[in-house]
Design an enzyme around this catalytic site. Structure first.
Site, PDB file in Angstrom:
ATOM      1  N   ASN A 175     -13.220 -19.342  22.747  1.00 43.06           N
ATOM      2  CA  ASN A 175     -11.812 -19.367  22.320  1.00 43.06           C
ATOM      3  C   ASN A 175     -10.996 -20.519  22.906  1.00 43.06           C
ATOM      4  O   ASN A 175      -9.895 -20.814  22.434  1.00 43.06           O
ATOM      5  CB  ASN A 175     -11.119 -18.033  22.645  1.00 43.06           C
ATOM      6  CG  ASN A 175     -11.513 -16.905  21.725  1.00 43.06           C
ATOM      7  OD1 ASN A 175     -11.472 -15.731  22.086  1.00 43.06           O
ATOM      8  ND2 ASN A 175     -11.908 -17.226  20.490  1.00 43.06           N
ATOM      9  N   ASP A 233     -10.164  -8.093  16.496  1.00 40.89           N
ATOM     10  CA  ASP A 233     -10.146  -9.194  15.521  1.00 40.89           C
ATOM     11  C   ASP A 233      -9.098  -8.977  14.431  1.00 40.89           C
ATOM     12  O   ASP A 233      -8.791  -7.839  14.079  1.00 40.89           O
ATOM     13  CB  ASP A 233     -11.542  -9.302  14.888  1.00 40.89           C
ATOM     14  CG  ASP A 233     -11.722 -10.624  14.162  1.00 40.89           C
ATOM     15  OD1 ASP A 233     -10.933 -11.558  14.392  1.00 40.89           O
ATOM     16  OD2 ASP A 233     -12.660 -10.712  13.349  1.00 40.89           O
TER      17      ASP A 233
HETATM   18  C1  FPP Z   1      -9.327 -12.569  17.455  1.00 47.11           C
HETATM   19  O1  FPP Z   1      -8.462 -12.525  16.317  1.00 47.11           O
HETATM   20  C2  FPP Z   1      -8.528 -12.268  18.640  1.00 47.11           C
HETATM   21  C3  FPP Z   1      -8.460 -13.044  19.739  1.00 47.11           C
HETATM   22  C4  FPP Z   1      -9.175 -14.312  19.890  1.00 47.11           C
HETATM   23  C5  FPP Z   1      -7.596 -12.664  20.880  1.00 47.11           C
HETATM   24  C6  FPP Z   1      -7.504 -11.192  21.186  1.00 47.11           C
HETATM   25  C7  FPP Z   1      -6.470 -10.991  22.193  1.00 47.11           C
HETATM   26  C8  FPP Z   1      -5.467 -10.084  22.115  1.00 47.11           C
HETATM   27  C9  FPP Z   1      -5.329  -9.078  21.038  1.00 47.11           C
HETATM   28  C10 FPP Z   1      -4.445 -10.026  23.204  1.00 47.11           C
HETATM   29  C11 FPP Z   1      -4.911  -9.034  24.215  1.00 47.11           C
HETATM   30  C12 FPP Z   1      -3.905  -8.915  25.259  1.00 47.11           C
HETATM   31  C13 FPP Z   1      -4.126  -8.380  26.441  1.00 47.11           C
HETATM   32  C14 FPP Z   1      -2.973  -8.217  27.322  1.00 47.11           C
HETATM   33  C15 FPP Z   1      -5.441  -7.937  26.917  1.00 47.11           C
HETATM   34  P1  FPP Z   1      -8.232 -13.831  15.480  1.00 47.11           P
HETATM   35  O2  FPP Z   1      -7.045 -14.535  16.015  1.00 47.11           O
HETATM   36  O3  FPP Z   1      -9.482 -14.647  15.449  1.00 47.11           O
HETATM   37  O4  FPP Z   1      -7.912 -13.249  14.072  1.00 47.11           O
HETATM   38  P2  FPP Z   1      -8.212 -13.947  12.664  1.00 47.11           P
HETATM   39  O5  FPP Z   1      -9.703 -13.830  12.469  1.00 47.11           O
HETATM   40  O6  FPP Z   1      -7.447 -13.120  11.725  1.00 47.11           O
HETATM   41  O7  FPP Z   1      -7.746 -15.366  12.750  1.00 47.11           O
END
Ligand code: FPP
Length: 237
Positions: free
Chosen positions: A66, A18
């Site tokens: 998501n 996250d």
């Molecule tokens: C949550 O952070 C993260 C996600 C919804 C996506 C996680 C995916 C990756 C890190 C890519 C992984 C890649 C591979 C190749 C497995 P957020 O975007 O909700 O963060 P925020 O709360 O700061 O908005």
């Protein structure tokens, strides 16, 4: 890891990746750049886990919720997943077994097929099991298991008295894998967000304000040190 921690290492670590969006916004970048950086952190942390002898790791890469994100963000995540799937040969050399948790069919035929192929190619690797939760939800996982049990009952393969915790566990997407010992959530949020809810029933939690793209091997060492000092009683005394 230093020797003093090696006696009490978690067998299975779960990571909620996250804070990618906030990492990017803080730098005046589009959110998708945060995911790109987060994908690099994922690679680094997965490799480190393997190096220090962790047997099972699960990363929450994409939840069943998501899909509601803006299309360009979803597209970027799919691009990152596809890039990673194309690295399969690299993992073949690393003796890492790959397993995807969640309903693959939502990703379309080509991508789902790549995921199945990767699971098959790596099925006998026993260095570390790397699980990627993609289109995954903990409640959906339980429903999926319950449906299979209902089918078995209706086909008279089993009766009601055969239904127990180990049967439900064995039919989850993580069937055959150990429960989560240590669950790590960066970015300052303190919730589980529908990640491995059954499997984390007795997990130890580690929260940190660090945003996922900045999460380092040092921070993981810190989490492991913290874990090694905890006393786990599993409901006993
Ligand atoms: C949550 O952070 C993260 C996600 C919804 C996506 C996680 C995916 C990756 C890190 C890519 C992984 C890649 C591979 C190749 C497995 P957020 O975007 O909700 O963060 P925020 O709360 O700061 O908005």
């Amino acid at each position: 890891m230093s020797d003093k921690n090696s006696g009490n290492m978690p067998v299975h670590i779960g990571f909620i990746m996250d804070g990618n969006g906030r990492w990017a916004v803080k730098r005046g970048l589009p959110r998708k750049m945060g995911h790109r950086e987060g994908a690099q952190t994922f690679r680094k942390i997965a490799r480190y886990c393997k190096k220090i002898g962790i047997r099972y790791v699960t990363f929450y890469a994409f939840s069943t919720e998501n899909w509601k994100r803006p299309q360009d963000e979803v597209d970027e995540l799919m691009r990152l997943f596809n890039e990673y799937l194309d690295e399969v040969e690299e993992y073949a050399g690393e003796n890492t077994r790959l397993v995807f948790l969640g309903d693959k069919s939502a990703f379309g035929r080509d991508m789902a097929q790549k995921m199945i192929d990767m699971e098959k190619k790596s099925a006998d690797f026993d260095g570390m099991t790397l699980m990627l939760a993609m289109n995954y939800g903990g409640r959906d996982d339980i429903v999926h298991s319950v449906k299979k049990i209902a089918e078995m009952v209706s086909d008279k393969e089993i009766g009601l008295t055969d239904i127990n915790e180990s049967l439900v566990s064995s039919l989850l997407y993580t069937g055959g894998m150990p429960d989560v010992d240590l669950l790590i959530r960066p970015s300052g949020e303190k919730r589980i967000s529908n990640f491995l809810i059954w499997q984390s029933a007795y997990a130890e939690y580690y929260f940190t304000d660090t945003l996922w793209p900045d999460f380092s091997t040092k921070e993981l060492d810190k989490a492991l040190k913290d874990y090694s000092s905890r006393s786990r009683r599993f409901g006993g005394v």
